[in-house]
Write a protein that holds these residues in place. Structure first.
Motif, mmCIF file in Angstrom:
data_model
loop_
_atom_site.group_PDB
_atom_site.id
_atom_site.type_symbol
_atom_site.label_atom_id
_atom_site.label_comp_id
_atom_site.label_asym_id
_atom_site.label_seq_id
_atom_site.Cartn_x
_atom_site.Cartn_y
_atom_site.Cartn_z
ATOM 1 N N ILE A 142 -6.707 -13.169 -39.084
ATOM 2 C CA ILE A 142 -5.534 -13.917 -39.529
ATOM 3 C C ILE A 142 -5.556 -15.328 -38.959
ATOM 4 O O ILE A 142 -5.299 -16.301 -39.675
ATOM 5 N N ARG A 143 -5.891 -15.449 -37.679
ATOM 6 C CA ARG A 143 -5.978 -16.799 -37.087
ATOM 7 C C ARG A 143 -7.068 -17.621 -37.769
ATOM 8 O O ARG A 143 -6.931 -18.828 -37.940
ATOM 9 N N LYS A 162 -7.876 -17.373 -40.789
ATOM 10 C CA LYS A 162 -7.522 -17.467 -42.211
ATOM 11 C C LYS A 162 -8.502 -16.727 -43.106
ATOM 12 O O LYS A 162 -8.722 -17.082 -44.268
ATOM 13 N N GLU A 163 -9.109 -15.670 -42.560
ATOM 14 C CA GLU A 163 -9.958 -14.788 -43.365
ATOM 15 C C GLU A 163 -9.136 -13.673 -44.006
ATOM 16 O O GLU A 163 -9.631 -12.972 -44.886
ATOM 17 N N THR A 213 -4.696 -12.399 -44.716
ATOM 18 C CA THR A 213 -3.289 -12.798 -44.654
ATOM 19 C C THR A 213 -2.425 -11.789 -43.917
ATOM 20 O O THR A 213 -1.359 -12.131 -43.412
ATOM 21 N N THR A 214 -2.869 -10.540 -43.860
ATOM 22 C CA THR A 214 -2.111 -9.484 -43.193
ATOM 23 C C THR A 214 -3.084 -8.572 -42.447
ATOM 24 O O THR A 214 -4.275 -8.512 -42.787
ATOM 25 N N SER A 266 -7.242 -7.149 -43.123
ATOM 26 C CA SER A 266 -8.249 -7.644 -42.180
ATOM 27 C C SER A 266 -9.403 -6.662 -42.114
ATOM 28 O O SER A 266 -9.390 -5.705 -41.332
ATOM 29 N N ARG A 302 2.599 -12.354 -38.619
ATOM 30 C CA ARG A 302 3.479 -13.141 -39.493
ATOM 31 C C ARG A 302 3.976 -14.392 -38.781
ATOM 32 O O ARG A 302 4.102 -15.449 -39.394
ATOM 33 N N ARG A 314 0.995 -16.750 -38.764
ATOM 34 C CA ARG A 314 0.673 -17.275 -40.093
ATOM 35 C C ARG A 314 1.771 -18.178 -40.643
ATOM 36 O O ARG A 314 1.499 -19.246 -41.191
ATOM 37 N N ASP A 315 3.013 -17.743 -40.492
ATOM 38 C CA ASP A 315 4.135 -18.452 -41.119
ATOM 39 C C ASP A 315 4.953 -19.291 -40.146
ATOM 40 O O ASP A 315 5.877 -19.993 -40.561
ATOM 41 N N ASN A 349 -2.546 -16.187 -29.209
ATOM 42 C CA ASN A 349 -3.182 -17.279 -29.954
ATOM 43 C C ASN A 349 -4.316 -17.925 -29.175
ATOM 44 O O ASN A 349 -5.341 -18.311 -29.736
#
Length: 324
Positions: free
Chosen positions: A189-190, A192-193, A195-196, A200, A252, A255-256, A285
């Motif tokens: 997700i970090r 960007k491969e 979205t949830t 993954s 989430r 990502r958001d 992160n």
């Protein structure tokens, strides 16, 4: 100069270790080479299948893993109790699943007569194999070397495929284990491969989510045993559903950038571990940048360094603010 693994592993302090291997020469473990357009995605399957095989052979459990385009993460738990409980025959049989052993160990495995003068050599081999079967260096060697040979054969080249040595760090305490597992599970997700978490691919979190859909926990991964089973030695002392929700909520937010979007179970876990939300997001992160060595509370770090005769407490500045 790199330090021997024996100076970094202290089972007295923790059985949990985070290991990372990276490729060299702009080699692709997986993913797509944007220069040539060639896809290496199939190699993710190589790594995952090998990992899950090794979990059946070694006295080492897999808590989390993520196979990325040029590196892989794995959180391991050394199960010394199981290794010590194996009989001599079990040790030999486990070892022979991966390696040939010696003529003497093969003879023993076939239950052929062993001469008296051969016993010392046989017992020495068994003791060494038992040690290796709970050694993360041997685990990573058994993972990386076959993948390197297979990739080099496919690429029609020779030389190094992985960087010199894999990196490892001790995870001291529940908070460190959980934070590192979430960091590993959120890698796609970090990057960007994905979205949830459920999308993954080739990660432990996807495997856990798929199993949870059937009311189960995945085979060959270290199970969650819940808070009520603290007397159990083998397992993660959290609820499996709570962990999945924790990773989903954290994903989430990553990502958001919606820091208020957490559920009660997520807040409860962080409160139980005494980790403020902002600290949790920062840790999951920036884990690799914040912690270059062992991870845990300052008290745990101090004891770990004392047991390994380290002259200074490494990572003290980062871990000092763990709960603040």
């Amino acid at each position: 100069m790199p330090k021997p693994r024996s100076t970094q592993v202290s089972l007295e302090d923790t059985p949990f270790y985070h290991c990372v291997s990276r490729t060299v020469r702009r080699a692709f473990l997986c993913g797509i080479d944007h220069y040539s357009g060639q896809s290496f995605e199939h190699r993710r399957g190589w790594v995952e299948q090998r990992l899950l095989l090794l979990a059946q052979v070694f006295a080492i459990d897999i808590a989390a893993y993520a196979v990325m385009s040029n590196h892989l993460h794995v959180v391991l738990r050394i199960d010394a109790e199981t290794a010590q409980a194996w009989s001599s025959m079990e040790v030999i049989n486990q070892w022979h699943q991966l390696f040939k052993g010696t003529l003497l160990t093969q003879k023993f495995a076939k239950e052929e007569p062993i001469e008296a003068y051969e016993l010392d050599s046989l017992n020495s081999s068994i003791a060494e194999y038992r040690r290796r079967l709970m050694d993360i260096s041997w685990f990573m060697r058994a993972l990386n070397e076959p993948i390197a040979r297979q990739a080099n054969k496919e690429d029609d080249c020779t030389g190094r495929f992985w960087e010199g040595r894999f990196k490892s760090q001790a995870l001291l305490g529940d908070a460190a284990v959980l934070a590192c597992m979430a960091y590993v599970d959120l890698n796609p997700i970090r990057a960007k491969e994905a979205t949830t978490p459920e999308k993954s691919g080739f990660t432990s979190i996807q495997r856990r989510i798929n199993a949870a859909a059937n009311g189960k926990q995945p085979e060959r991964l270290l199970p969650f045993v819940g808070n009520e089973h603290k007397d159990m030695l083998k397992g993660l002392l959290f609820d499996a559903k709570d962990y999945v929700i924790l990773v989903d909520d954290t994903g989430r937010m990553v990502r958001d950038d919606k820091r208020g979007a957490i559920r009660a179970s997520t807040a409860n876990i962080l409160n139980r571990l005494n980790i403020p939300l902002d600290n949790w997001l920062n840790i999951t992160n920036e884990f690799k940048h914040l912690f270059k060595g062992p991870v845990g509370s300052l008290e745990d770090l101090t004891l770990y360094c004392e047991h390994l005769d380290k002259k200074r407490v490494v990572n003290a500045s980062s871990c000092r603010h763990w709960h603040s």
